[in-house]
Structure formats: C-alpha cells, structure tokens
Write a protein that holds these residues in place. Structure first.
Motif, PDB file in Angstrom:
ATOM      1  N   VAL A  90       0.851  -1.206   0.000  1.00  0.00           N
ATOM      2  CA  VAL A  90       0.000   0.000   0.000  1.00  0.00           C
ATOM      3  C   VAL A  90       0.881   1.249   0.000  1.00  0.00           C
ATOM      4  O   VAL A  90       0.648   2.194  -0.760  1.00  0.00           O
ATOM      5  CB  VAL A  90      -0.965  -0.003   1.207  1.00  0.00           C
ATOM      6  N   ILE A  91       1.909   1.243   0.838  1.00  0.00           N
ATOM      7  CA  ILE A  91       2.836   2.377   0.885  1.00  0.00           C
ATOM      8  C   ILE A  91       3.515   2.552  -0.468  1.00  0.00           C
ATOM      9  O   ILE A  91       3.623   3.674  -0.978  1.00  0.00           O
ATOM     10  CB  ILE A  91       3.882   2.183   2.003  1.00  0.00           C
ATOM     11  N   MET A  92       3.967   1.459  -1.069  1.00  0.00           N
ATOM     12  CA  MET A  92       4.653   1.544  -2.360  1.00  0.00           C
ATOM     13  C   MET A  92       3.732   2.081  -3.453  1.00  0.00           C
ATOM     14  O   MET A  92       4.172   2.824  -4.326  1.00  0.00           O
ATOM     15  CB  MET A  92       5.230   0.193  -2.765  1.00  0.00           C
ATOM     16  N   GLU A  93       2.478   1.728  -3.407  1.00  0.00           N
ATOM     17  CA  GLU A  93       1.537   2.255  -4.396  1.00  0.00           C
ATOM     18  C   GLU A  93       1.422   3.773  -4.248  1.00  0.00           C
ATOM     19  O   GLU A  93       1.404   4.502  -5.238  1.00  0.00           O
ATOM     20  CB  GLU A  93       0.165   1.589  -4.254  1.00  0.00           C
ATOM     21  N   GLU A  94       1.380   4.249  -3.019  1.00  0.00           N
ATOM     22  CA  GLU A  94       1.339   5.696  -2.789  1.00  0.00           C
ATOM     23  C   GLU A  94       2.625   6.356  -3.281  1.00  0.00           C
ATOM     24  O   GLU A  94       2.585   7.450  -3.863  1.00  0.00           O
ATOM     25  CB  GLU A  94       1.139   5.990  -1.296  1.00  0.00           C
ATOM     26  N   VAL A  95       3.751   5.711  -3.042  1.00  0.00           N
ATOM     27  CA  VAL A  95       5.034   6.249  -3.519  1.00  0.00           C
ATOM     28  C   VAL A  95       5.024   6.341  -5.044  1.00  0.00           C
ATOM     29  O   VAL A  95       5.398   7.371  -5.609  1.00  0.00           O
ATOM     30  CB  VAL A  95       6.216   5.383  -3.026  1.00  0.00           C
ATOM     31  N   ARG A  96       4.598   5.283  -5.721  1.00  0.00           N
ATOM     32  CA  ARG A  96       4.535   5.286  -7.193  1.00  0.00           C
ATOM     33  C   ARG A  96       3.643   6.426  -7.697  1.00  0.00           C
ATOM     34  O   ARG A  96       3.998   7.129  -8.650  1.00  0.00           O
ATOM     35  CB  ARG A  96       4.015   3.945  -7.696  1.00  0.00           C
ATOM     36  N   GLU A  97       2.483   6.590  -7.070  1.00  0.00           N
ATOM     37  CA  GLU A  97       1.568   7.658  -7.475  1.00  0.00           C
ATOM     38  C   GLU A  97       2.205   9.034  -7.289  1.00  0.00           C
ATOM     39  O   GLU A  97       2.082   9.907  -8.149  1.00  0.00           O
ATOM     40  CB  GLU A  97       0.259   7.570  -6.681  1.00  0.00           C
ATOM     41  N   ASN A  98       2.879   9.229  -6.166  1.00  0.00           N
ATOM     42  CA  ASN A  98       3.522  10.519  -5.909  1.00  0.00           C
ATOM     43  C   ASN A  98       4.691  10.771  -6.855  1.00  0.00           C
ATOM     44  O   ASN A  98       4.889  11.903  -7.302  1.00  0.00           O
ATOM     45  CB  ASN A  98       3.972  10.617  -4.448  1.00  0.00           C
ATOM     46  N   ILE A  99       5.441   9.750  -7.183  1.00  0.00           N
ATOM     47  CA  ILE A  99       6.544   9.917  -8.136  1.00  0.00           C
ATOM     48  C   ILE A  99       5.991  10.288  -9.504  1.00  0.00           C
ATOM     49  O   ILE A  99       6.505  11.198 -10.172  1.00  0.00           O
ATOM     50  CB  ILE A  99       7.414   8.650  -8.205  1.00  0.00           C
ATOM     51  N   THR A 100       4.931   9.624  -9.925  1.00  0.00           N
ATOM     52  CA  THR A 100       4.300   9.953 -11.205  1.00  0.00           C
ATOM     53  C   THR A 100       3.820  11.399 -11.209  1.00  0.00           C
ATOM     54  O   THR A 100       4.047  12.144 -12.169  1.00  0.00           O
ATOM     55  CB  THR A 100       3.115   8.993 -11.481  1.00  0.00           C
ATOM     56  N   ARG A 101       3.204  11.820 -10.118  1.00  0.00           N
ATOM     57  CA  ARG A 101       2.731  13.196 -10.001  1.00  0.00           C
ATOM     58  C   ARG A 101       3.909  14.180 -10.068  1.00  0.00           C
ATOM     59  O   ARG A 101       3.836  15.203 -10.761  1.00  0.00           O
ATOM     60  CB  ARG A 101       1.971  13.369  -8.681  1.00  0.00           C
ATOM     61  N   MET A 102       4.999  13.871  -9.387  1.00  0.00           N
ATOM     62  CA  MET A 102       6.169  14.757  -9.403  1.00  0.00           C
ATOM     63  C   MET A 102       6.805  14.804 -10.789  1.00  0.00           C
ATOM     64  O   MET A 102       7.245  15.867 -11.244  1.00  0.00           O
ATOM     65  CB  MET A 102       7.190  14.317  -8.357  1.00  0.00           C
ATOM     66  N   GLU A 103       6.847  13.669 -11.483  1.00  0.00           N
ATOM     67  CA  GLU A 103       7.401  13.647 -12.844  1.00  0.00           C
ATOM     68  C   GLU A 103       6.552  14.522 -13.765  1.00  0.00           C
ATOM     69  O   GLU A 103       7.101  15.278 -14.584  1.00  0.00           O
ATOM     70  CB  GLU A 103       7.440  12.212 -13.380  1.00  0.00           C
ATOM     71  N   THR A 105       4.872  17.118 -12.997  1.00  0.00           N
ATOM     72  CA  THR A 105       5.022  18.529 -12.696  1.00  0.00           C
ATOM     73  C   THR A 105       6.449  19.031 -12.874  1.00  0.00           C
ATOM     74  O   THR A 105       6.735  20.190 -12.596  1.00  0.00           O
ATOM     75  CB  THR A 105       4.553  18.841 -11.255  1.00  0.00           C
ATOM     76  N   GLY A 106       7.337  18.145 -13.362  1.00  0.00           N
ATOM     77  CA  GLY A 106       8.699  18.548 -13.676  1.00  0.00           C
ATOM     78  C   GLY A 106       9.697  18.534 -12.537  1.00  0.00           C
ATOM     79  O   GLY A 106      10.767  19.127 -12.641  1.00  0.00           O
ATOM     80  N   TRP A 107       9.357  17.894 -11.440  1.00  0.00           N
ATOM     81  CA  TRP A 107      10.312  17.820 -10.328  1.00  0.00           C
ATOM     82  C   TRP A 107      11.567  17.051 -10.710  1.00  0.00           C
ATOM     83  O   TRP A 107      12.633  17.347 -10.261  1.00  0.00           O
ATOM     84  CB  TRP A 107       9.675  17.177  -9.109  1.00  0.00           C
TER      85      TRP A 107
END
Length: 108
Positions: A90-103, A105-107
């Motif tokens: 569950v934590i890893m799924e949240e991490v994947r989602e946040n990384i996708t969101r950051m990518e 937005t250009g982070w």
C-alpha cells in the motif's frame, strides 16, 4: 557515503539517533536495539524497497532479503510496529503515485 552522511548529520546538529541511522543504513545489524536501531531499520527497509522497485539511484552494496526480513522483524518488535508485506505494498503504491505526479510537474 555513510561516513560522510554521518559526519554531516553531526555537523548539522541532527539528533544522534538520526546520525547513527545514516551511518549504519547499509549494515543495520551493527546497531543495538534502541531508537537509532529503529531509524536504521526503517532506512534499510526503504532503501531495499527502492532498490527492488528501481526508484532513485541504486547504490546499496548489500541489499539482502534476509537482512530486510530481520529489519522488519526487529522493527515490529522494538517499535511495536505491525508492518506487513500488504501494508508495504500500500505504501509503495502511494510512492509510485507521488513519483508519477512529481514527474508530471517537472520535479525530475
């Protein structure tokens, strides 16, 4: 990098437990069963998962499933945590989602 990270943590007045965790995050079985150990186990587990998932820069010389399991067991005992493989997923799924969101937005 563990020695340099430890030295910087001391120089920057990080709590001793955090500095110790930075120093031993590649060799977590080298710390005792105290607050520094809890942080060290958390760092090893996070690093292990990131290595497995190819997240970030892979520099861990000894990512080892047996050590990962020992860290999980010790963390669950010392910190009275209840971390399971299912909760980690569950934590890893949240991490994947946040990384996708950051990518997006250009982070990075």
């Amino acid at each position: 990098h563990t020695d340099i990270g430890h030295a910087l943590a001391i120089d920057w007045n990080f709590p001793e437990e955090a500095a110790t965790a930075i120093r031993y995050h590649h060799s977590p079985m080298s710390v005792g069963d105290d607050e520094a150990a809890v942080l060290t186990y958390v760092l090893y587990i996070a690093d292990f998962i990131c290595q497995r998932e190819a997240i970030g820069f892979g520099d861990a010389p000894d990512t080892n499933f047996e050590v990962f399991r020992k860290c999980m067991d010790k963390l669950n005992i010392i910190a009275r945590a209840k971390i399971t493989d299912k909760k980690l997923e569950v934590i890893m799924e949240e991490v994947r989602e946040n990384i996708t969101r950051m990518e997006k937005t250009g982070w990075f």
